[in-house]
Design an enzyme around this catalytic site. Structure first.
Site, short mmCIF file in Angstrom:
data_model
loop_
_atom_site.label_atom_id
_atom_site.label_comp_id
_atom_site.label_asym_id
_atom_site.label_seq_id
_atom_site.Cartn_x
_atom_site.Cartn_y
_atom_site.Cartn_z
N ALA A 214 0.84 -1.21 0.00
CA ALA A 214 0.00 0.00 0.00
C ALA A 214 0.88 1.25 0.00
O ALA A 214 2.11 1.15 -0.04
CB ALA A 214 -0.91 -0.02 1.22
N ASN A 215 0.27 2.41 0.03
CA ASN A 215 1.02 3.66 0.18
C ASN A 215 0.30 4.56 1.17
O ASN A 215 -0.78 4.21 1.66
CB ASN A 215 1.25 4.34 -1.18
CG ASN A 215 -0.07 4.72 -1.84
OD1 ASN A 215 -0.75 5.64 -1.39
ND2 ASN A 215 -0.43 4.00 -2.89
N ARG A 216 0.89 5.70 1.46
CA ARG A 216 0.38 6.52 2.57
C ARG A 216 -0.76 7.47 2.19
O ARG A 216 -1.20 8.25 3.01
CB ARG A 216 1.52 7.34 3.16
CG ARG A 216 2.55 6.50 3.86
CD ARG A 216 3.54 7.37 4.63
NE ARG A 216 4.63 6.57 5.14
CZ ARG A 216 4.54 5.85 6.26
NH1 ARG A 216 3.44 5.84 6.96
NH2 ARG A 216 5.57 5.14 6.66
#
Ligand code: CTP
Length: 412
Positions: A214-216
């Site tokens: 995932a990413n932020r």
């Protein structure tokens, strides 16, 4: 030259008043709104009538005060008030009102009107400093902001009982100016009839049956853009990975992976006049996600990644089919200044965009997860605009102002 008409002529304002000592200022606010040309429908809570006579507001407003959901002469008064409003303004807004509105409780005429309306909502809190600074109030205010409510911050000054501190309701003149700015902005830069497609949130790319890459990206900026576009009258579709609140008038489409986002965006973009790709789309994904959970005993897995489709670049390549469409991309970078500008310009050219919203996500208070942002808007026409650190709804307003300018140029 004929004199300028009052700024709020033709505008219908529902003015909600709660039980706070600042209710006395609501009389002044009501008078000023009427002077500015607005049609004011006042609504008071029971507690408000302990501080200010209903007769006073009935005399100053454009209609008699309403205080009850159970007025026999008019069934469902909240629906009628909500549908007719150009804006619902709550001044003063108590901690109780903010809490009830945030929780979706509609147990009196004012809270029922707030839930029933599609019009923009402005709240002007007034309370003691301790109550304003309590985490419950702060969380309610943050939630309401994310859902698209406009909060007119209280000022510092004397409070009930002789105390001094933050919590004093904004002055009536300033609230009127804020309403004029808000409705004026909505009037001049309206998006009625415009179809806007917004993406939000970070994609999640499965590694196995229980894990993902995932990413932020939190989705807050994308959701704020959708809320602002809807408040300006656009038909909005929000393709999002985030479980955040969705503003009234926005059609949410929930996705998880880059592939799902690609399918939804490419499938719907042909209908859109404006596409704003605010999502943090993964650039890589596991090539062969395991269908079951990877077990520790099997050893450390070797994960082979493959590139995901670049959705925005695909839209940019096929835009000859939709020459009128406005295409907006984001550039989340970890550099500021000239480096940020260069990256924005590169993405603008590479992906054939009209506008890039670039931000340095490593700057304090900006980017992932924050309620505030600081961005640089770079246009294909060489224009540049810096939007200083402000809440994400204000950033959304600046982005949509730029979009309105582009649509206007395109259609002229
Ligand atoms: N984007 C997209 N599809 C992808 C990757 C990005 O549509 N697979 C969009 C994002 O939504 C954003 C813009 O492209 O609007 C820029 O994304 P970003 O990740 O900053 O840039 P990249 O193209 O991935 O370039 P780089 O890795 O060089 O930063």
């Amino acid at each position: 030259m004929p004199p300028e008409p009052p700024p709020l002529v033709g505008r219908r304002v529902v003015l909600g008043v709660c039980g706070s000592i600042a209710a006395y200022k609501a009389a002044e606010l009501c008078r000023r709104l009427v002077d500015a040309g607005a049609h004011v429908a006042p609504v008071m809570t029971d507690d408000a009538t302990r501080f200010l006579g209903a007769v006073t507001l009935s005399a100053l407003g454009s209609e008699a005060v309403r205080t009850s959901l159970w007025d026999e002469a008019e069934p469902a008064p909240h629906i009628h008030l909500a549908a007719g409003a150009d804006i619902v303004v709550v001044a003063p807004a108590t901690a109780r009102l903010l809490g009830a509105y945030a929780a979706g409780i509609a147990d009196d005429l004012l809270t029922a009107t707030l839930l029933a309306t599609r019009a923009p909502v402005m709240v002007c809190p007034a309370m003691h400093t301790e109550m304003w600074e309590h985490p419950a109030t702060a969380d309610n205010v943050a939630l309401l902001r994310r859902r698209g409510a406009h909060v007119v911050e209280p000022g510092v000054g004397s409070l009930a009982g002789g105390d001094v501190g933050v919590g004093r309701m904004a002055e009536p003149g300033d609230i009127v100016a804020e309403i004029v700015r808000f409705l004026g902005a909505a009037g001049e830069r309206h998006l009625a009839g415009v179809r806007v497609l917004v993406t939000a949130g970070g994609t999640r790319e499965p590694l196995d049956a229980v894990r993902f890459l995932a990413n932020r990206s939190s989705g807050k900026q994308g959701h704020a853009l959708a809320a602002e576009a809807a408040a300006r009258g656009a038909e909005v579709i929000l393709v999002t990975t985030a479980g955040l609140p969705v503003a009234p008038g926005v059609e949410p489409v929930k996705v998880d992976t880059a592939a799902e986002m690609e399918r939804e965006v490419l499938g719907r973009s042909g209908e859109a006049d404006v596409v704003i790709m605010a999502a943090g789309v993964a650039d890589f994904r596991p090539k062969a996600p395991a269908p079951a959970k990877l077990k520790k005993a099997e050893g450390v897995p070797e994960i082979v990644l493959e590139p995901t489709p670049d959705i925005l670049a695909a839209l940019g390549r096929s835009r000859h089919r939709r020459p009128q469409q406005v295409l907006v991309g984001f550039a989340a970078e970890t550099v500021g200044g000239a480096g940020l500008r260069e990256e924005a310009a590169r993405k603008l050219a590479d992906k054939n965009l009209d506008l890039v919203v670039a931000n340095d996500v490593s700057a304090p208070g900006a980017g992932f997860g924050h309620d505030t942002n600081e961005v640089l808007l770079v246009g294909a026409d060489g224009s540049e605009q810096t939007v200083g650190l402000t809440d994400k709804r204000e950033v959304a307003a600046s982005v949509l102002d730029a979009v309105v300018d582009l649509l206007r140029k395109r259609n002229s």
